[in-house]
Design a protein around this motif. Structure first.
Motif, mmCIF file in Angstrom:
data_model
loop_
_atom_site.group_PDB
_atom_site.id
_atom_site.type_symbol
_atom_site.label_atom_id
_atom_site.label_comp_id
_atom_site.label_asym_id
_atom_site.label_seq_id
_atom_site.Cartn_x
_atom_site.Cartn_y
_atom_site.Cartn_z
ATOM 1 N N GLY A 78 -4.060 -6.976 4.549
ATOM 2 C CA GLY A 78 -4.384 -6.050 3.383
ATOM 3 C C GLY A 78 -5.021 -4.792 4.167
ATOM 4 O O GLY A 78 -4.878 -3.639 3.364
ATOM 5 N N GLU A 79 -5.867 -4.886 5.005
ATOM 6 C CA GLU A 79 -6.324 -3.573 5.506
ATOM 7 C C GLU A 79 -6.914 -4.061 6.874
ATOM 8 O O GLU A 79 -6.892 -5.180 7.409
ATOM 9 N N ALA A 124 -10.932 8.341 1.373
ATOM 10 C CA ALA A 124 -11.262 7.400 1.949
ATOM 11 C C ALA A 124 -12.338 7.433 2.803
ATOM 12 O O ALA A 124 -12.519 8.455 3.336
ATOM 13 N N ARG A 125 -13.479 6.641 2.364
ATOM 14 C CA ARG A 125 -14.604 6.621 3.404
ATOM 15 C C ARG A 125 -15.056 5.279 4.033
ATOM 16 O O ARG A 125 -15.108 4.386 3.146
ATOM 17 N N ALA A 126 -15.500 4.991 5.223
ATOM 18 C CA ALA A 126 -15.818 3.789 5.527
ATOM 19 C C ALA A 126 -17.351 3.648 5.169
ATOM 20 O O ALA A 126 -18.108 4.453 5.601
ATOM 21 N N ASP A 127 -17.539 2.580 4.784
ATOM 22 C CA ASP A 127 -18.990 2.093 4.453
ATOM 23 C C ASP A 127 -19.602 1.536 5.693
ATOM 24 O O ASP A 127 -19.172 1.728 6.987
ATOM 25 N N GLU A 128 -20.844 0.997 5.592
ATOM 26 C CA GLU A 128 -21.635 0.619 6.647
ATOM 27 C C GLU A 128 -21.131 -0.603 7.433
ATOM 28 O O GLU A 128 -21.379 -0.841 8.666
ATOM 29 N N LYS A 129 -20.262 -1.273 6.831
ATOM 30 C CA LYS A 129 -19.348 -2.372 7.502
ATOM 31 C C LYS A 129 -17.893 -2.063 8.208
ATOM 32 O O LYS A 129 -17.317 -2.665 8.550
ATOM 33 N N ASP A 130 -17.989 -0.540 8.138
ATOM 34 C CA ASP A 130 -16.481 -0.152 8.467
ATOM 35 C C ASP A 130 -15.253 -0.285 7.759
ATOM 36 O O ASP A 130 -14.366 -0.616 8.210
ATOM 37 N N LEU A 131 -15.658 -0.741 6.647
ATOM 38 C CA LEU A 131 -14.660 -0.911 5.504
ATOM 39 C C LEU A 131 -14.146 0.136 4.556
ATOM 40 O O LEU A 131 -15.291 0.750 4.258
ATOM 41 N N THR A 139 0.239 7.867 6.245
ATOM 42 C CA THR A 139 0.999 8.821 6.469
ATOM 43 C C THR A 139 0.680 9.870 5.028
ATOM 44 O O THR A 139 0.924 10.990 5.231
ATOM 45 N N ASP A 140 0.014 9.382 4.011
ATOM 46 C CA ASP A 140 -0.122 10.212 2.853
ATOM 47 C C ASP A 140 -1.569 9.694 2.473
ATOM 48 O O ASP A 140 -2.491 9.461 3.118
ATOM 49 N N ASP A 141 -2.039 10.130 1.357
ATOM 50 C CA ASP A 141 -3.325 10.050 1.109
ATOM 51 C C ASP A 141 -3.801 8.588 0.446
ATOM 52 O O ASP A 141 -4.915 8.477 -0.046
ATOM 53 N N MET A 142 -2.536 7.640 0.361
ATOM 54 C CA MET A 142 -3.217 6.205 -0.011
ATOM 55 C C MET A 142 -3.916 5.719 1.016
ATOM 56 O O MET A 142 -3.945 5.547 2.036
ATOM 57 N N PHE A 143 -4.979 4.649 0.438
ATOM 58 C CA PHE A 143 -5.625 3.760 1.380
ATOM 59 C C PHE A 143 -5.639 2.555 0.533
ATOM 60 O O PHE A 143 -5.654 2.583 -0.576
ATOM 61 N N LYS A 144 -6.195 1.561 1.227
ATOM 62 C CA LYS A 144 -6.196 0.178 0.688
ATOM 63 C C LYS A 144 -7.778 -0.192 0.591
ATOM 64 O O LYS A 144 -8.817 0.284 1.423
ATOM 65 N N VAL A 145 -8.149 -0.826 -0.635
ATOM 66 C CA VAL A 145 -9.442 -1.377 -0.755
ATOM 67 C C VAL A 145 -9.430 -2.856 -1.215
ATOM 68 O O VAL A 145 -8.646 -2.967 -1.929
ATOM 69 N N MET A 165 -10.843 -2.706 -11.653
ATOM 70 C CA MET A 165 -11.974 -3.043 -11.198
ATOM 71 C C MET A 165 -12.447 -2.537 -9.653
ATOM 72 O O MET A 165 -13.683 -2.384 -9.319
ATOM 73 N N TRP A 166 -11.383 -2.732 -8.628
ATOM 74 C CA TRP A 166 -11.969 -2.430 -7.357
ATOM 75 C C TRP A 166 -11.616 -0.819 -6.684
ATOM 76 O O TRP A 166 -12.023 -0.763 -5.797
ATOM 77 N N LYS A 167 -11.257 -0.202 -7.803
ATOM 78 C CA LYS A 167 -10.859 1.280 -7.463
ATOM 79 C C LYS A 167 -11.759 2.206 -7.579
ATOM 80 O O LYS A 167 -11.723 3.543 -7.299
ATOM 81 N N TYR A 168 -13.094 1.914 -8.187
ATOM 82 C CA TYR A 168 -14.206 2.729 -8.678
ATOM 83 C C TYR A 168 -14.810 3.349 -7.095
ATOM 84 O O TYR A 168 -14.991 2.807 -6.156
ATOM 85 N N PRO A 169 -14.965 4.699 -7.122
ATOM 86 C CA PRO A 169 -15.487 5.409 -6.205
ATOM 87 C C PRO A 169 -17.107 4.811 -5.693
ATOM 88 O O PRO A 169 -18.008 4.733 -6.746
ATOM 89 N N ARG A 170 -17.304 4.440 -4.474
ATOM 90 C CA ARG A 170 -18.799 3.982 -4.073
ATOM 91 C C ARG A 170 -19.626 5.020 -4.136
ATOM 92 O O ARG A 170 -20.712 4.751 -4.133
ATOM 93 N N TRP A 171 -19.243 6.173 -3.829
ATOM 94 C CA TRP A 171 -19.995 7.496 -3.793
ATOM 95 C C TRP A 171 -19.516 8.537 -4.701
ATOM 96 O O TRP A 171 -18.155 8.745 -4.581
#
Length: 509
Positions: free
Chosen positions: A291-292, A443-450, A410-416, A481-487
């Motif tokens: 998945g990621e 996309a941004r990595a959190d403290e767990k590098d996810l 290759t584009d701006d997509m990313f997986k959460v 539910m999973w797409k909301y921005p964390r920051w």
């Protein structure tokens, strides 16, 4: 002609091979119901008969907004027996997305878990294709209960089907964020079993499988259905939210030997276990992740605690399951391993020329489980499925040992949490707030590098900054539910090109 309907091999075969009384599926929540292979064969035959009794014709779509519960495999395989096309949908979507997909697929039957009805109901108002809506549980007015639909239905034999015949669809959001129906054939299910399931995972008849990844998307479909059913194993299914406490409880009670998760959950489980101290009590012999990309640190910490390797790999909805993977005894965390036997991969530059070792290129794959194409997306099909090769949209590099290391999209997509997120659709949800003028999501990595979404917003003149929690809730409600921005950061302006296009790459640093 041999009947190559996938339901014969995955379901009915187990009766003649003596596994009829073995439990195929067992629920870990609710009433904790179970289903033997005998019962699965009978109930799928009756659901198929109910579809035919209702006038469902061959290749008509049966949409499924169904939680992980024992009705899921019954509906999926029962539709195949009737020659209909099951279309499992993500159970976490918003109403307007369901409306789009149901209209796009032109499904004539919809099966819904009663827990999801409030979200689904607005999506079917005015739908001109649906002839019946079946609710698993208490059926609201205007719907039919699943139990009544199948009551006293005739049991049917699986319709004859060729291995190259369309069997089911899965919806993938893809690079534009618009849902796309990915069409798979009967033979693809067994192809994933013969490759990853048998030669990498090494699934066994005495295994008990627990997949946190849900059955509505390709990774979970293989984990919880195709692989265990290929050998007559048992699957533990859980319809609820997989919190660390819930997962630990299921591990202790159900004693799974194969655990299938995603990096976000592995990170949460590791953190929770380290907080508890000591090593967990469990029966797991092998784990999978997809998945990621799985961060190296998480894999190493998990294996130290659990004593079980995580087979980290990469797959796609278009290829149905994992085609590039680490293997037991050869795990190198931080890489996606090597091609699964039966698959070939290439790394190419913008001219489709192979790139040398150590350089980044776009990943192309070919193998026996590739999709037939997208529904109603001819140009997208032509650009993704190029002869035997499928473009993954992923950027990779190959190291000196032949292992592949993930570099990004290759584009701006990313997986959460293993599911694609389109920055555009998050931005569109954010700008619906009356105070927000513009938004950009990266996309941004959190403290767990996810990887998680991060948003930058520009406010309208004179507008007060809204509550960040309020903005997050808007995104959850609008698109998932999973797409909301964390920051969320308020900025004066967004970087743009001369023509006004947002330059997201300048926000990723």
């Amino acid at each position: 002609m041999e009947n190559e309907n996938a339901a014969i091999w995955f379901v009915d075969r187990h009766l003649s091979e003596g596994r009829g009384e073995k439990v195929a599926f067992r629920e870990a929540d609710g009433e904790q119901r179970s289903l033997t292979y005998n019962q699965l064969a009978e109930e799928t035959a009756r659901f198929g008969g109910a579809l035919l009794r209702h006038g469902v014709r061959r290749e008509e779509r049966v949409a499924m907004i169904v939680r992980d519960q024992i009705e899921f495999p019954v509906v999926f395989w029962g539709a195949l027996k009737a020659g209909a096309i099951p279309v499992p949908l993500n159970t976490l979507l918003a109403s307007d997305i369901y409306e789009t997909i149901l209209n796009d697929s032109r499904a004539s039957i919809l099966v819904v878990s009663e827990q999801l009805w409030d979200v689904v109901k607005p999506a079917i108002d005015g739908n001109r294709f649906l002839r019946a809506v079946l609710v698993i549980g208490e059926a609201p007015e205007g719907t039919e209960s699943y139990a009544d639909f199948v009551h006293e239905a005739p049991a049917i034999e699986p319709v004859e089907a060729d291995g190259d015949e369309l069997a089911f669809w899965l919806y993938s959001s893809g690079s534009t964020g618009t849902p796309k129906g990915v069409r798979h054939v009967h033979a693809s299910l067994k192809a994933t079993v013969d490759t990853f399931g048998a030669q990498v995972l090494g699934i066994r008849e005495n295994d008990v499988v627990f997949s946190v990844a849900k059955m509505f998307f390709a990774y979970g479909l293989g984990n919880a259905m195709s692989f265990p059913m290929s050998v007559g194993a048992t699957t533990v299914i859980y319809g609820g939210r997989p919190t660390p406490d819930a997962v630990f409880d299921i591990m202790a009670r159900e004693r799974p030997t194969v655990f299938c998760g995603v990096p976000t959950l592995y990170a949460a489980l590791v953190a929770e276990q380290e907080k508890k101290g000591g090593k967990p009590t469990h029966a797991i012999r092998i784990c999978t992740s997809a998945g990621e990309a799985l961060p190296r640190e998480i894999g190493e910490r998990w294996e130290k605690l659990w004593g079980a390797e995580i087979i980290d790999g990469v797959g796609s909805t278009e290829m149905l399951h994992i085609f590039l993977s680490n293997r037991p005894g050869e795990i190198v965390y931080g890489t996606s391993g090597k091609p699964v036997p039966g698959y070939e991969v290439r790394l190419v530059d913008e001219h489709d020329e192979d790139v040398p070792e150590g350089e980044v290129g776009e990943l192309l794959v070919r193998g026996p489980s590739s999709a037939e194409g997208y529904w109603n997306r001819r140009h997208k099909s032509m650009s993704t499925f190029e002869g035997h090769w499928t473009r993954t949209g992923d950027k990779y590099e190959r190291d000196a040992e032949g292992r592949y290391v993930y570099c990004g999209r290759t584009d701006d997509m990313f997986k959460v949490s293993g599911i694609w997120v389109s920055p555009f659709e998050v931005e569109q949800a954010l700008v619906e707030h009356p105070a927000v003028l513009e938004a950009a999501v990266v996309a941004r990595a959190d403290e767990k590098d996810l990887i998680k979404p991060a948003a930058y917003i520009v406010l309208k003149d004179g507008a007060e900054a809204p509550s960040m929690d309020e903005l997050k809730e808007i995104v959850k409600e609008k698109i998932g539910m999973w797409k909301y921005p964390r920051w969320i950061e308020v900025v004066d302006e967004l970087p743009k090109t001369a023509t006004g296009k947002i330059q997201r790459f300048k926000l990723r640093a």
